[in-house]
Write a protein that holds these residues in place. Structure first.
Motif, PDB file in Angstrom:
ATOM      1  N   PRO A 137     -32.218   6.741  31.989  1.00 43.64           N
ATOM      2  CA  PRO A 137     -31.371   6.598  30.802  1.00 43.64           C
ATOM      3  C   PRO A 137     -30.170   7.533  30.928  1.00 43.64           C
ATOM      4  N   GLY A 138     -29.031   7.104  30.424  1.00 43.14           N
ATOM      5  CA  GLY A 138     -27.852   7.946  30.618  1.00 43.14           C
ATOM      6  C   GLY A 138     -26.801   7.739  29.552  1.00 43.14           C
ATOM      7  N   ALA A 139     -25.763   8.566  29.645  1.00 42.20           N
ATOM      8  CA  ALA A 139     -24.622   8.487  28.742  1.00 42.20           C
ATOM      9  C   ALA A 139     -23.379   8.348  29.611  1.00 42.20           C
ATOM     10  N   PHE A 140     -22.603   7.329  29.365  1.00 44.94           N
ATOM     11  CA  PHE A 140     -21.464   6.988  30.225  1.00 44.94           C
ATOM     12  C   PHE A 140     -20.150   7.105  29.458  1.00 44.94           C
ATOM     13  N   PRO A 141     -19.351   8.146  29.761  1.00 42.36           N
ATOM     14  CA  PRO A 141     -18.022   8.233  29.147  1.00 42.36           C
ATOM     15  C   PRO A 141     -17.132   7.100  29.658  1.00 42.36           C
ATOM     16  N   LEU A 142     -16.056   6.817  28.926  1.00 43.88           N
ATOM     17  CA  LEU A 142     -15.183   5.704  29.321  1.00 43.88           C
ATOM     18  C   LEU A 142     -14.653   5.814  30.749  1.00 43.88           C
ATOM     19  N   PRO A 143     -14.204   7.008  31.197  1.00 38.69           N
ATOM     20  CA  PRO A 143     -13.706   7.070  32.583  1.00 38.69           C
ATOM     21  C   PRO A 143     -14.781   6.689  33.603  1.00 38.69           C
ATOM     22  N   ALA A 144     -16.027   7.042  33.323  1.00 37.51           N
ATOM     23  CA  ALA A 144     -17.124   6.666  34.230  1.00 37.51           C
ATOM     24  C   ALA A 144     -17.296   5.152  34.232  1.00 37.51           C
ATOM     25  N   LEU A 145     -17.199   4.533  33.062  1.00 42.41           N
ATOM     26  CA  LEU A 145     -17.339   3.074  32.984  1.00 42.41           C
ATOM     27  C   LEU A 145     -16.172   2.390  33.701  1.00 42.41           C
ATOM     28  N   ARG A 146     -14.979   2.962  33.552  1.00 46.10           N
ATOM     29  CA  ARG A 146     -13.798   2.366  34.208  1.00 46.10           C
ATOM     30  C   ARG A 146     -13.887   2.466  35.723  1.00 46.10           C
ATOM     31  N   ALA A 147     -14.670   3.436  36.219  1.00 47.86           N
ATOM     32  CA  ALA A 147     -14.797   3.620  37.671  1.00 47.86           C
ATOM     33  C   ALA A 147     -15.860   2.706  38.273  1.00 47.86           C
ATOM     34  N   MET A 148     -16.599   1.992  37.426  1.00 48.83           N
ATOM     35  CA  MET A 148     -17.683   1.133  37.927  1.00 48.83           C
ATOM     36  C   MET A 148     -17.142  -0.278  38.220  1.00 48.83           C
ATOM     37  N   PRO A 149     -17.934  -1.084  38.953  1.00 48.05           N
ATOM     38  CA  PRO A 149     -17.469  -2.445  39.272  1.00 48.05           C
ATOM     39  C   PRO A 149     -17.021  -3.207  38.026  1.00 48.05           C
ATOM     40  N   ALA A 150     -15.816  -3.738  38.099  1.00 49.09           N
ATOM     41  CA  ALA A 150     -15.185  -4.350  36.925  1.00 49.09           C
ATOM     42  C   ALA A 150     -14.886  -5.822  37.175  1.00 49.09           C
ATOM     43  N   ARG A 151     -14.572  -6.517  36.091  1.00 44.39           N
ATOM     44  CA  ARG A 151     -14.140  -7.905  36.216  1.00 44.39           C
ATOM     45  C   ARG A 151     -13.077  -8.162  35.155  1.00 44.39           C
ATOM     46  N   THR A 152     -12.091  -8.966  35.520  1.00 40.00           N
ATOM     47  CA  THR A 152     -11.076  -9.399  34.569  1.00 40.00           C
ATOM     48  C   THR A 152     -11.163 -10.919  34.474  1.00 40.00           C
ATOM     49  N   GLN A 153     -11.129 -11.439  33.254  1.00 39.05           N
ATOM     50  CA  GLN A 153     -11.258 -12.884  33.070  1.00 39.05           C
ATOM     51  C   GLN A 153     -10.474 -13.335  31.843  1.00 39.05           C
ATOM     52  N   ILE A 154      -9.920 -14.525  31.958  1.00 38.60           N
ATOM     53  CA  ILE A 154      -9.192 -15.118  30.829  1.00 38.60           C
ATOM     54  C   ILE A 154     -10.042 -16.278  30.321  1.00 38.60           C
ATOM     55  N   THR A 155     -10.552 -16.114  29.124  1.00 39.68           N
ATOM     56  CA  THR A 155     -11.543 -17.053  28.609  1.00 39.68           C
ATOM     57  C   THR A 155     -11.205 -17.453  27.175  1.00 39.68           C
ATOM     58  N   ARG A 156     -11.890 -18.488  26.713  1.00 39.25           N
ATOM     59  CA  ARG A 156     -11.701 -18.927  25.324  1.00 39.25           C
ATOM     60  C   ARG A 156     -12.871 -18.458  24.471  1.00 39.25           C
TER      61      ARG A 156
END
Ligand SMILES: Nc1nc2c(c(=O)[nH]1)N[C@H]1C(S)=C(S)[C@@H](COP(=O)(O)O)O[C@H]1N2
Ligand SMILES: [Mo]
Length: 249
Positions: A102-121
């Motif tokens: 179990p952990g606590a993830f600050p935003l910079p840590a989340l931004r450093a993890m594998p990401a995806r960008t998508q344009i959806t409806r």
């Protein structure tokens, strides 16, 4: 479509391997091999979940000039307001439940993890749609980071807002949790996620209706059953209005 759940595969594969342990205890190499194959089988099972059709993705030119804000737009919760005022600088997403780490993830840590960008409806059950671009950490990456336990069957999203004192929450199964397009978005249309759209993090689970896309996600919890959460139907509107838990589009 038949969904092969991780749990179903594990109950077929892993226990069969483990059941042989007592009898084979004297033969370490063989026991290792059997347990190793159980491991390999469970990894194979993990790869089978999270598969399936992708929701349609659109060209940047199709992005809606305005995207309606629906439901809560600014949680009144004092802790939320305090973190929002400082741009969520010392906020962290809690991830717990049936996980090894179990952990606590600050935003910079989340931004450093594998990401995806998508344009959806986005399709709201109330009858409106809008197309937007979302960028976020893949939920599968987050779950891999904390080590989802084999007993886990659902992922629950606890939110910062409440209606009449009842906290908004939502849940999805592992097939959607590991789906390629399932992300916790921290950006919308190339900008940090605006507060009314769910800052600091909102779920995108693109094959389901709008109410499943939990905004203001504060905590992610892996569970075996939804029975102990809220009124047990897996989501705020599911509990309150009997909305479908699986809100497939
Ligand atoms: N925490 C939280 N998440 C929520 C809601 C909400 O009120 N609170 N509304 C849901 C509904 S019904 C819809 S259609 C979308 C709206 O997202 P939007 O405001 O970005 O358009 O968020 C969903 N997620
Ligand atoms: Mo909605």
């Amino acid at each position: 479509m038949t969904l092969v759940t991780r749990r179903r595969l594990l109950t077929l594969a892993a226990p069969a391997a483990v059941a042989g342990c007592d009898r084979l205890a004297g033969n370490t190499a063989f026991t290792d091999w059997i347990l190793g194959s159980g491991e390999r089988l469970s990894r194979a099972a993990t790869r089978l979940i999270g598969t399936g059709a992708l929701a349609r993705e659109y060209d940047p030119a199709m992005i809606s000039p305005t995207f309606k804000v629906n439901g809560a737009d600014d949680p009144e919760d004092a802790e939320y307001q305090r973190h929002a005022a400082s741009g969520f600088a010392d906020w962290a997403l809690r991830v717990d439940g049936l996980v090894d780490r179990p952990g606590a993830f600050p935003l910079p840590a989340l931004r450093a993890m594998p990401a995806r960008t998508q344009i959806t409806r986005h399709d709201c059950v109330e009858g409106w749609s809008a197309i937007g671009q979302w960028t976020g950490v893949r939920l599968s990456a987050l779950l891999d980071a904390v080590g989802l336990q084999p007993r886990a069957r659902y992922v629950v999203f606890h939110c910062a807002d409440n209606f009449w004192g009842i906290r908004y929450y939502e849940s999805i199964d592992l097939n959607d949790a590991f789906h390629e397009q399932t992300i916790l978005a921290y950006a919308m249309n190339g900008q940090p996620l605006p507060r009314p759209h769910g800052a600091p993090l909102r779920l995108r689970v693109e094959r389901q209706l709008g109410y499943k896309h939990a905004k203001f996600v504060w905590r992610v919890e892996a569970v075996e059953s939804l029975a102990g959460i809220g009124d047990g139907k897996g989501g705020f509107w599911e509990d309150l209005m009997n909305y479908e838990w699986y809100a497939g589009i």
